[in-house]
Scaffold this active site. Structure first.
Site, short mmCIF file in Angstrom:
data_model
loop_
_atom_site.label_atom_id
_atom_site.label_comp_id
_atom_site.label_asym_id
_atom_site.label_seq_id
_atom_site.Cartn_x
_atom_site.Cartn_y
_atom_site.Cartn_z
N SER A 11 28.39 -29.63 -106.06
CA SER A 11 29.06 -30.87 -105.67
C SER A 11 29.71 -31.47 -106.91
CB SER A 11 28.05 -31.84 -105.05
OG SER A 11 27.02 -32.11 -105.96
N SER A 249 20.95 -35.89 -113.79
CA SER A 249 21.79 -36.03 -112.60
C SER A 249 23.24 -35.91 -113.03
CB SER A 249 21.54 -37.39 -111.94
OG SER A 249 22.20 -38.39 -112.68
N LYS A 250 24.10 -35.98 -112.04
CA LYS A 250 25.54 -35.87 -112.31
C LYS A 250 25.99 -36.95 -113.30
CE LYS A 250 26.74 -32.79 -109.27
NZ LYS A 250 25.69 -32.95 -108.24
N ARG A 251 25.25 -38.06 -113.32
CA ARG A 251 25.67 -39.15 -114.21
C ARG A 251 25.47 -38.79 -115.68
NH1 ARG A 251 22.04 -43.33 -112.18
NH2 ARG A 251 21.23 -41.56 -111.04
#
Ligand code: GLU
Length: 313
Positions: A11, A249-251
């Protein structure tokens, strides 16, 4: 023959957590002389557009983590994108329906997250079984105004298994998990069902994945049993944490390949990951092939692993 797999849900750009997973899955399978399958878990097509999957494939190749079977390398078990395998999930669902184990659930997200709802250990809501008790007439009436999700009725039974890395894990499905989703109200099949159908159909014998999925395994083992499919062996490994102890995470843009690639080469990234995994003596660069000689599950810790600040530049 051991068959391992990579099963990313791209994603976005892969991050260190995904790479750690692919490295361990690859080393474990290859060290046993096994094959590797790549399957793209893009059930949520809105979040996982094809371009991210293609990018992930390019990135894995760049790292030297190859696969024998997957998109573009047909091994007779394709398609290798979950978004193209819906009829298989539908067939499995139908089998469970014929066993009388599936019921429609009309509960809204807000109802499920009501303050009074009991929670599971992982913070998820334990489904209280509200719609399990609906009569067929009540369900038909509700279906006129709202499309239902579908849940599997679980029994009051304990499911235990021995994880290759984490040891014995057990869960009472009724008490610790509750009736779980097989299909969402918008028609999207649940990960739990899809992963079981696919791992079995693709002949996977060894599932290597992060310990955040340890508590999904009893649900999956129940599905293997109900669908009469052979279950693989499971090896859950500890998660990589940011240096301040949070789950990546993506962050954490710094942990994404986009940033990492600008700083480090593939062997520098793999060497550092292997060092964190406990089986490479230093953070020195190493190719996937070189790490094969060093890899040892016994050296991989069980507790989550904080990434020291600055390790990846
Ligand atoms: N697609 C899942 C993920 O990326 C992995 C599922 C699994 O390994 O069973 O988190």
């Amino acid at each position: 023959m051991v068959v391992g797999r990579f099963a990313p849900s791209p994603s976005g750009r892969l991050h260190l957590g995904n790479l750690f997973c692919c490295l361990l899955a690859w080393l474990s399978a290859r060290q046993q002389g096994g094959r590797v399958v790549l399957r793209v878990e893009d059930l949520d097509t809105a979040r996982c557009p094809r371009r991210y999957a293609l990018q992930a494939m390019e990135d894995l190749r760049w790292l030297g983590l190859d696969w024998d079977e997957g998109p573009g390398a047909d091994g007779g078990h394709g398609p290798y994108f979950q978004s193209e395998r819906t009829e298989r999930y539908q067939a499995a669902l139908q089998k469970l329906e014929e066993m009388g184990l599936v019921y429609p659930c009309f509960c809204t997200r807000a109802e499920l997250h009501a303050a009074s709802a009991p929670h599971r250990q992982d913070g998820q809501v334990l489904y209280p079984g509200t719609c399990r008790r609906l009569t067929a007439e009540q369900a038909a009436e509700k279906a006129k105004v709202r499309a239902p999700a579908l849940r599997l009725r679980v029994g009051d039974e304990e499911i235990a298994f021995t994880d290759r890395h984490m040891g014995v894990y057990r869960e009472n499905l009724a008490r610790d998990c509750g009736d779980f989703l097989l299909r969402r109200s918008d028609g999207m099949f649940a990960y739990q069902l899809a992963v079981v159908v696919d791992d079995a159909a693709m002949g996977v014998t060894e599932v290597v994945r992060g310990s955040d999925l340890l508590d999904s395994t009893p649900r999956q083992l129940l599905l293997y049993r109900l669908l009469d499919l052979p279950a693989p062996r499971f090896c859950h490994f500890p998660l990589l944490l940011s240096h301040d102890g949070r789950r990546l995470s993506k962050r954490d843009a710094d942990a994404g390949l986009e940033v990492l690639m600008g700083r480090l080469g593939p062997e520098e990234i793999l060497g550092r990951l292997a060092y964190l995994g406990g089986f490479h003596p230093s953070a020195a660069a190493a190719s996937a092939e070189e790490l094969l000689a060093e890899f040892d599950w016994a050296k991989v810790p069980q507790a989550d692993i904080p990434i020291p600040e600055g390790l990846f530049g």
